[in-house]
Design an enzyme around this catalytic site. Structure first.
Site, PDB file in Angstrom:
ATOM      1  N   PRO A 141       0.821  -1.221   0.000  1.00 30.80           N
ATOM      2  CG  PRO A 141      -0.898  -1.603   1.538  1.00 30.80           C
ATOM      3  CD  PRO A 141       0.363  -2.203   1.015  1.00 30.80           C
ATOM      4  CG  LEU A 346     -13.985   0.397 -35.227  1.00 31.12           C
ATOM      5  CD1 LEU A 346     -12.520   0.492 -35.634  1.00 31.12           C
ATOM      6  CD2 LEU A 346     -14.204  -0.802 -34.339  1.00 31.12           C
ATOM      7  CD  GLU A 371       6.064  -6.836 -14.512  1.00 28.67           C
ATOM      8  OE1 GLU A 371       7.247  -6.582 -14.190  1.00 28.67           O
ATOM      9  OE2 GLU A 371       5.541  -7.948 -14.377  1.00 28.67           O
TER      10      GLU A 371
HETATM   11  P1  TGC Z   1      18.658   0.486  -6.875  1.00 25.52           P
HETATM   12  O1  TGC Z   1      19.479   1.072  -5.781  1.00 25.52           O
HETATM   13  O2  TGC Z   1      18.787   1.030  -8.261  1.00 25.52           O
HETATM   14  O3  TGC Z   1      18.921  -1.074  -6.933  1.00 25.52           O
HETATM   15  C1  TGC Z   1      18.884  -1.896  -5.772  1.00 25.52           C
HETATM   16  C2  TGC Z   1      19.705  -3.136  -6.043  1.00 25.52           C
HETATM   17  O4  TGC Z   1      19.116  -3.892  -7.094  1.00 25.52           O
HETATM   18  C3  TGC Z   1      20.038  -4.016  -8.195  1.00 25.52           C
HETATM   19  N1  TGC Z   1      19.246  -3.955  -9.418  1.00 25.52           N
HETATM   20  C4  TGC Z   1      18.966  -5.020 -10.151  1.00 25.52           C
HETATM   21  N2  TGC Z   1      19.342  -6.309 -10.038  1.00 25.52           N
HETATM   22  C5  TGC Z   1      18.875  -7.184 -10.962  1.00 25.52           C
HETATM   23  N3  TGC Z   1      18.046  -6.812 -11.948  1.00 25.52           N
HETATM   24  C6  TGC Z   1      17.648  -5.521 -12.074  1.00 25.52           C
HETATM   25  N4  TGC Z   1      16.785  -5.176 -13.025  1.00 25.52           N
HETATM   26  C7  TGC Z   1      18.111  -4.563 -11.163  1.00 25.52           C
HETATM   27  N5  TGC Z   1      17.910  -3.226 -10.994  1.00 25.52           N
HETATM   28  C8  TGC Z   1      18.609  -2.876  -9.917  1.00 25.52           C
HETATM   29  C9  TGC Z   1      20.996  -2.854  -8.039  1.00 25.52           C
HETATM   30  O5  TGC Z   1      22.225  -3.122  -8.647  1.00 25.52           O
HETATM   31  C10 TGC Z   1      21.119  -2.797  -6.520  1.00 25.52           C
HETATM   32  O6  TGC Z   1      21.950  -3.875  -6.105  1.00 25.52           O
HETATM   33  P2  TGC Z   1      22.885  -3.723  -4.809  1.00 25.52           P
HETATM   34  O7  TGC Z   1      23.591  -5.032  -4.738  1.00 25.52           O
HETATM   35  O8  TGC Z   1      23.766  -2.542  -5.121  1.00 25.52           O
HETATM   36  O9  TGC Z   1      21.965  -3.470  -3.659  1.00 25.52           O
HETATM   37  O10 TGC Z   1      17.145   0.521  -6.398  1.00 25.52           O
HETATM   38  P3  TGC Z   1      16.178   1.729  -6.135  1.00 25.52           P
HETATM   39  O11 TGC Z   1      15.520   1.473  -4.834  1.00 25.52           O
HETATM   40  O12 TGC Z   1      16.866   3.048  -6.365  1.00 25.52           O
HETATM   41  O13 TGC Z   1      15.041   1.514  -7.256  1.00 25.52           O
HETATM   42  C11 TGC Z   1      15.256   1.624  -8.571  1.00 25.52           C
HETATM   43  C12 TGC Z   1      13.915   1.478  -9.341  1.00 25.52           C
HETATM   44  C13 TGC Z   1      13.010   2.672  -9.119  1.00 25.52           C
HETATM   45  C14 TGC Z   1      14.309   1.422 -10.808  1.00 25.52           C
HETATM   46  C15 TGC Z   1      13.182   0.188  -8.930  1.00 25.52           C
HETATM   47  O14 TGC Z   1      12.782   0.260  -7.617  1.00 25.52           O
HETATM   48  C16 TGC Z   1      11.997  -0.113  -9.796  1.00 25.52           C
HETATM   49  O15 TGC Z   1      12.143  -0.720 -10.860  1.00 25.52           O
HETATM   50  N6  TGC Z   1      10.744   0.301  -9.395  1.00 25.52           N
HETATM   51  C17 TGC Z   1       9.532  -0.064 -10.080  1.00 25.52           C
HETATM   52  C18 TGC Z   1       8.776  -1.084  -9.270  1.00 25.52           C
HETATM   53  C19 TGC Z   1       8.106  -2.117 -10.130  1.00 25.52           C
HETATM   54  O16 TGC Z   1       8.381  -2.268 -11.305  1.00 25.52           O
HETATM   55  N7  TGC Z   1       7.224  -2.899  -9.518  1.00 25.52           N
HETATM   56  C20 TGC Z   1       6.606  -3.956 -10.203  1.00 25.52           C
HETATM   57  C21 TGC Z   1       5.836  -4.838  -9.244  1.00 25.52           C
HETATM   58  S1  TGC Z   1       5.401  -6.410  -9.952  1.00 25.52           S
HETATM   59  C22 TGC Z   1       4.189  -6.068 -11.044  1.00 25.52           C
HETATM   60  O17 TGC Z   1       3.843  -4.975 -11.319  1.00 25.52           O
HETATM   61  C23 TGC Z   1       3.591  -7.245 -11.687  1.00 25.52           C
HETATM   62  S2  TGC Z   1       2.316  -6.925 -12.785  1.00 25.52           S
HETATM   63  C24 TGC Z   1       2.347  -8.408 -13.574  1.00 25.52           C
HETATM   64  C25 TGC Z   1       1.269  -8.668 -14.517  1.00 25.52           C
HETATM   65  O18 TGC Z   1       0.086  -8.709 -14.125  1.00 25.52           O
HETATM   66  O19 TGC Z   1       1.617  -8.927 -15.699  1.00 25.52           O
HETATM   67  P1  FAD Z   2       3.162   5.165  -7.266  1.00 25.84           P
HETATM   68  O1  FAD Z   2       4.485   4.561  -7.064  1.00 25.84           O
HETATM   69  O2  FAD Z   2       2.467   5.763  -6.094  1.00 25.84           O
HETATM   70  O3  FAD Z   2       3.274   6.248  -8.435  1.00 25.84           O
HETATM   71  C1  FAD Z   2       2.261   7.225  -8.680  1.00 25.84           C
HETATM   72  C2  FAD Z   2       2.773   8.154  -9.771  1.00 25.84           C
HETATM   73  O4  FAD Z   2       3.973   8.803  -9.320  1.00 25.84           O
HETATM   74  C3  FAD Z   2       3.161   7.409 -11.058  1.00 25.84           C
HETATM   75  O5  FAD Z   2       2.817   8.188 -12.173  1.00 25.84           O
HETATM   76  C4  FAD Z   2       4.674   7.287 -10.970  1.00 25.84           C
HETATM   77  O6  FAD Z   2       5.302   7.230 -12.238  1.00 25.84           O
HETATM   78  C5  FAD Z   2       5.014   8.598 -10.258  1.00 25.84           C
HETATM   79  N1  FAD Z   2       6.295   8.514  -9.538  1.00 25.84           N
HETATM   80  C6  FAD Z   2       6.645   7.666  -8.537  1.00 25.84           C
HETATM   81  N2  FAD Z   2       7.913   7.881  -8.159  1.00 25.84           N
HETATM   82  C7  FAD Z   2       8.388   8.866  -8.959  1.00 25.84           C
HETATM   83  C8  FAD Z   2       9.646   9.523  -9.075  1.00 25.84           C
HETATM   84  N3  FAD Z   2      10.690   9.186  -8.306  1.00 25.84           N
HETATM   85  N4  FAD Z   2       9.771  10.492  -9.985  1.00 25.84           N
HETATM   86  C9  FAD Z   2       8.735  10.849 -10.783  1.00 25.84           C
HETATM   87  N5  FAD Z   2       7.528  10.255 -10.736  1.00 25.84           N
HETATM   88  C10 FAD Z   2       7.362   9.285  -9.831  1.00 25.84           C
HETATM   89  N6  FAD Z   2       2.482  -5.480  -8.129  1.00 25.84           N
HETATM   90  C11 FAD Z   2       3.002  -6.664  -7.689  1.00 25.84           C
HETATM   91  O7  FAD Z   2       3.890  -6.697  -6.848  1.00 25.84           O
HETATM   92  N7  FAD Z   2       2.525  -7.843  -8.191  1.00 25.84           N
HETATM   93  C12 FAD Z   2       1.546  -7.904  -9.108  1.00 25.84           C
HETATM   94  O8  FAD Z   2       1.163  -8.990  -9.545  1.00 25.84           O
HETATM   95  C13 FAD Z   2       0.966  -6.677  -9.569  1.00 25.84           C
HETATM   96  N8  FAD Z   2      -0.081  -6.702 -10.433  1.00 25.84           N
HETATM   97  C14 FAD Z   2      -0.719  -5.531 -10.746  1.00 25.84           C
HETATM   98  C15 FAD Z   2      -1.904  -5.571 -11.491  1.00 25.84           C
HETATM   99  C16 FAD Z   2      -2.582  -4.409 -11.785  1.00 25.84           C
HETATM  100  C17 FAD Z   2      -3.879  -4.465 -12.531  1.00 25.84           C
HETATM  101  C18 FAD Z   2      -2.042  -3.158 -11.387  1.00 25.84           C
HETATM  102  C19 FAD Z   2      -2.726  -1.874 -11.747  1.00 25.84           C
HETATM  103  C20 FAD Z   2      -0.878  -3.108 -10.646  1.00 25.84           C
HETATM  104  C21 FAD Z   2      -0.212  -4.295 -10.297  1.00 25.84           C
HETATM  105  N9  FAD Z   2       0.932  -4.283  -9.475  1.00 25.84           N
HETATM  106  C22 FAD Z   2       1.484  -5.461  -9.035  1.00 25.84           C
HETATM  107  C23 FAD Z   2       1.392  -3.024  -8.884  1.00 25.84           C
HETATM  108  C24 FAD Z   2       2.225  -2.166  -9.822  1.00 25.84           C
HETATM  109  O9  FAD Z   2       3.487  -2.694 -10.015  1.00 25.84           O
HETATM  110  C25 FAD Z   2       2.290  -0.766  -9.201  1.00 25.84           C
HETATM  111  O10 FAD Z   2       0.997  -0.206  -9.337  1.00 25.84           O
HETATM  112  C26 FAD Z   2       3.321   0.117  -9.883  1.00 25.84           C
HETATM  113  O11 FAD Z   2       4.629  -0.349  -9.601  1.00 25.84           O
HETATM  114  C27 FAD Z   2       3.202   1.587  -9.451  1.00 25.84           C
HETATM  115  O12 FAD Z   2       3.064   1.721  -8.082  1.00 25.84           O
HETATM  116  P2  FAD Z   2       1.862   2.623  -7.466  1.00 25.84           P
HETATM  117  O13 FAD Z   2       0.608   2.222  -8.122  1.00 25.84           O
HETATM  118  O14 FAD Z   2       1.967   2.547  -6.000  1.00 25.84           O
HETATM  119  O15 FAD Z   2       2.187   4.095  -7.961  1.00 25.84           O
END
Ligand code: TGC
Ligand code: FAD
Length: 392
Positions: A141, A346, A371
């Site tokens: 959250p 459409l 993601e």
């Molecule tokens: P940062 O300090 O950059 O990195 C922390 C540590 O992680 C390492 N690292 C990686 N290692 C492997 N693969 C990667 N892609 C990596 N990226 C970074 C990095 O080297 C470091 O390692 P160490 O040993 O030095 O500690 O981390 P940060 O906290 O500054 O964050 C960077 C950021 C913002 C890019 C990252 O937090 C991020 O990608 N945020 C987005 C969160 C996100 O994508 N959430 C997805 C949740 S899952 C989901 O949405 C599933 S939906 C699925 C579906 O329904 O299809």
């Molecule tokens: P926030 O992080 O609160 O971001 C809100 C806004 O602020 C966004 O526009 C973002 O780009 C912006 N923002 C945030 N930080 C910054 C910054 N530093 N600089 C500038 N802009 C910034 N997660 C899982 O773990 N597992 C799952 O299976 C999964 N499935 C999902 C399925 C659905 C349908 C959806 C909608 C989400 C799912 N997610 C899952 C969560 C998803 O990964 C998060 O919603 C996503 O990572 C963004 O987090 P948030 O929604 O909390 O947005």
């Protein structure tokens, strides 16, 4: 929904770059989507029902663990085959592709890469066959884009751990048999663990009222003093890099998947525009509609080339996180813009469930957020090219 008449665009003859195996895998997925997804998906989305009937079909076309070795029940395919399967599934629906992405890249991948042999033997074959469905709990959250701040915790009790906390927005959660969950230990180090449905204190309430990904079930994961056996901890990697490594694989699949959604919107708009007569001629004969269609096929072709090259790099083990980010960001944005333009082609018909476009458009609003949001991927590219992180 109208009959599925989809014809895949291949403007630059990309099929010439694919192997016989790629084409076989792609065509099997394409045929399955036409036969098993298109006839049921509109109703599932309208009624916000997760179509459990697709699970066995996804397993049969190799969509659960396409690149996981055959010894663990996976399909043992390369990364381009994995991408093509995701493209075809998302051509049907992003929610169905979500189910496959989560199972393959967010559940099977971490067990395969970070798990021990007993965990691989216990879970991977059943996940590959669809006997088990998994989910991935990273987002909380208070921590979405910044998962490193997570509050979910495990405490070492000697012979087991105790897990407390909550995850939200979790795809597949309400139906999942197991969850790969990320939590901090007492030292603040992130660990991966496998939580099984039925463990006391573990619940998965469904998230309702979504206007997007309505055919995919989303929910929370709530952990209230859940006792986790020590053998359920993934032993071979910890730290934020562990879950982020899984995201690389899932984001790569989404980059391909988004092309499928865009192709379907383009193909629908092209066919409709040739059939729809206004002012005594097909609207396809007007310059304004041709501009839309020409720009769509240009963007699809560019995305196909980008993604094919990324697949080659991934097969060689050379694709970087930033390259994957660029493709995920570009292709989802491209698909969303195409969905919006195609909907306009459409006219009023574009808002109905007779056609897939509005469903794709609504789905893509989730795909552009999960993601890693569109903006977070831009910051990943910015960090990569400047060396200066601008997240904080
Ligand atoms: P940062 O300090 O950059 O990195 C922390 C540590 O992680 C390492 N690292 C990686 N290692 C492997 N693969 C990667 N892609 C990596 N990226 C970074 C990095 O080297 C470091 O390692 P160490 O040993 O030095 O500690 O981390 P940060 O906290 O500054 O964050 C960077 C950021 C913002 C890019 C990252 O937090 C991020 O990608 N945020 C987005 C969160 C996100 O994508 N959430 C997805 C949740 S899952 C989901 O949405 C599933 S939906 C699925 C579906 O329904 O299809
Ligand atoms: P926030 O992080 O609160 O971001 C809100 C806004 O602020 C966004 O526009 C973002 O780009 C912006 N923002 C945030 N930080 C910054 C910054 N530093 N600089 C500038 N802009 C910034 N997660 C899982 O773990 N597992 C799952 O299976 C999964 N499935 C999902 C399925 C659905 C349908 C959806 C909608 C989400 C799912 N997610 C899952 C969560 C998803 O990964 C998060 O919603 C996503 O990572 C963004 O987090 P948030 O929604 O909390 O947005």
């Amino acid at each position: 929904m109208s009959q599925d008449l989809f014809q895949a665009p291949d403007y630059y003859h990309l099929d010439d770059l694919l192997s016989e195996e790629h084409l076989l895998v792609r065509d099997a997925a394409r045929e399955w989507v036409k036969r098993a997804v298109s006839p049921i998906i509109e109703e599932a989305a309208q009624h916000a029902k997760f179509p459990t009937s697709i699970i066995s079909g996804l397993a049969e076309i190799g969509a659960f663990g396409p690149y996981i070795p055959e010894e663990y029940g996976g399909a043992g395919l390369d990364q381009i085959s994995y991408g093509l399967i995701m493209q075809e599934i998302e051509r049907g629906d992003s929610g169905v592709r979500s189910t496959a992405s989560v199972q393959s890249s967010l559940v099977m991948y971490p067990i395969w890469k970070y798990g021990d042999e007993a965990q691989k033997q216990k879970y991977l074959p059943k996940l590959a066959s669809g006997e088990l469905l998994g989910c991935f709990g990273l987002t909380e959250p208070n921590h979405g884009s910044n998962p490193g701040g997570m509050e979910t915790k495990i405490k070492d009790m000697g012979d087991h751990y105790v897990l407390n906390g909550a995850k939200m927005w979790i795809s597949n959660a309400p139906f999942a048999d197991i969850a790969v969950v990320w939590a901090k230990n007492e030292a603040g180090r992130i660990k991966g663990l496998i939580v099984e449905r039925g463990m006391e204190g573990f619940t998965t309430p469904e998230t309702h009222n979504k206007w997007s990904l309505r055919a995919s079930a989303t929910g929370e994961l709530i952990f209230d003093n859940v006792k986790i056996p020590k053998e359920n901890i993934l032993p071979n990697k910890d730290g934020l890099g562990a879950p982020l490594g899984c995201l690389d694989s899932a984001r790569y699949g989404i980059a391909w998947g988004a092309i499928g959604a865009a192709m379907d919107c383009y193909d629908t708009a092209l066919r409709y525009s040739k059939e729809r007569i206004q002012f005594d001629k097909p609207i396809a004969g007007t310059q304004l509609q041709q501009k839309k269609l020409a720009e769509m096929i240009t963007e699809i072709t560019k995305a196909q080339l980008l993604t094919w090259r990324l697949g080659v790099l991934k097969n060689e083990g050379r694709a970087t996180t930033a390259q994957i980010s660029m493709a995920k960001r570009n292709n989802v944005d491209m698909a969303l813009k195409i969905a919006r333009e195609a909907r306009q082609v459409l006219g009023a018909m574009g808002i109905t469930g007779e056609y897939s476009i509005m469903r794709h458009m609504m789905n893509l609003e989730s795909v552009v957020t999960y993601e890693g949001t569109h903006d977070i991927h831009l910051l990943i590219t910015g960090f990569d090219i400047t060396g200066i992180p601008a997240f904080k």
